[in-house]
Scaffold this active site. Sequence first.
Site, mmCIF file in Angstrom:
data_model
loop_
_atom_site.group_PDB
_atom_site.id
_atom_site.type_symbol
_atom_site.label_atom_id
_atom_site.label_comp_id
_atom_site.label_asym_id
_atom_site.label_seq_id
_atom_site.Cartn_x
_atom_site.Cartn_y
_atom_site.Cartn_z
ATOM 1 N N ILE A 19 0.827 -1.201 0.000
ATOM 2 C CA ILE A 19 0.000 0.000 0.000
ATOM 3 C C ILE A 19 0.866 1.258 0.000
ATOM 4 C CG2 ILE A 19 -1.623 1.368 1.361
ATOM 5 C CD1 ILE A 19 -2.942 -1.225 2.256
ATOM 6 N N ASP A 65 13.063 3.372 11.122
ATOM 7 C CA ASP A 65 12.108 2.459 11.742
ATOM 8 C C ASP A 65 11.177 3.315 12.584
ATOM 9 O OD1 ASP A 65 10.694 0.667 13.301
ATOM 10 O OD2 ASP A 65 12.427 -0.605 13.764
ATOM 11 N N ASN A 91 1.016 5.514 7.117
ATOM 12 C CA ASN A 91 0.731 4.204 6.537
ATOM 13 C C ASN A 91 1.347 3.038 7.298
ATOM 14 O OD1 ASN A 91 0.020 2.280 4.269
ATOM 15 N ND2 ASN A 91 2.261 2.177 4.197
ATOM 16 N N SER A 144 -7.992 0.179 8.909
ATOM 17 C CA SER A 144 -8.286 -1.177 8.437
ATOM 18 C C SER A 144 -9.737 -1.501 8.733
ATOM 19 C CB SER A 144 -7.389 -2.191 9.155
ATOM 20 O OG SER A 144 -7.787 -3.522 8.868
ATOM 21 N N TYR A 157 -4.480 -6.010 17.337
ATOM 22 C CA TYR A 157 -4.352 -5.311 16.056
ATOM 23 C C TYR A 157 -5.655 -4.590 15.715
ATOM 24 C CZ TYR A 157 -4.193 -4.732 10.962
ATOM 25 O OH TYR A 157 -4.265 -4.218 9.693
ATOM 26 N N LYS A 161 -6.213 -0.486 15.286
ATOM 27 C CA LYS A 161 -6.747 0.163 14.093
ATOM 28 C C LYS A 161 -8.029 0.932 14.419
ATOM 29 C CE LYS A 161 -3.794 -0.839 10.824
ATOM 30 N NZ LYS A 161 -3.022 0.238 10.176
ATOM 31 N N THR A 190 -5.236 -6.353 1.117
ATOM 32 C CA THR A 190 -4.734 -5.664 -0.070
ATOM 33 C C THR A 190 -3.467 -6.347 -0.544
ATOM 34 O OG1 THR A 190 -5.592 -3.595 0.853
ATOM 35 C CG2 THR A 190 -4.066 -3.424 -0.993
#
Length: 268
Positions: A19, A65, A91, A144, A157, A161, A190
């Site tokens: 992405i 990082d 992103n 997401s 996770y 998001k 994706t």
Amino acid sequence: MDTALAGKTVIITGATANIGRAIALAFAAEGANVLGVGRDEQAGAKLTELASERGNGSFTFFAADMTDPDAASRVQEAASAIGPVDVLVNNVGGNVAAGFFAESDPDIWAGDLDLNFGTVLRMTHAVLPGMIERQSGAIVNIGSTAGLVGDYMLPVYSAAKSAVHGFTKVLAKEVGQHGVRVNCVAPYGTMSRDPEAFSSGSRFKGDFFARLFAGTAPEDAAKRARTTVLERPMAYPEEVASLSVWLASENAAFVTGQVYPIDGGSLL
């Protein structure tokens, strides 16, 4: 359609794969001056080459990082050398652990939370004062669909998001008075059609997901799957990129605080 992004300074984190790579190339094609951030310097060099071929703006790769607490300030400083930051695309994200929450290790929760949400907070905090001072700017967060409905066996996770989505809304309320817009794109799975689109750190490279869900019972694997109403099961990164560019452009000047799924109808 003129996006008026030519000459704008754009930061894109997680720019070397999937992405992020597509977003970087899409902004480059609009003539923006892009600072693409990533960990894989080899992938960064390739991205620089491709971006230079596609746009008449500048492209600079910055190796960092984003889970390093000092990275955001260094990225902001590098971008400011190009010009005042007009657009930020947060992103960076990914999966650190998977499994049922009751069986999870509290010591690893912080990994998912920081990778997916902490990086957004730090990078936004670094660029926002300049945007407020200039009374102009656009921030696009990549969330997401996991943050909308929760992905089975990805509880932390999904929560991280969801936090990105909530942060998008409240920040839009705070900074709209300063001419700064904040929106979010929430993709389902994706997958790039280009085998070169995966950097060394990409979770789509190698057997990452096989290891992440190793030992999962077949019935639990089935519960993780979501079907779309279209012919294919996943989005292409260019589809996420095109919406990100639009949200950052003057064509979306009256759009803020929104979370846009790109899910092929999987949430219907």
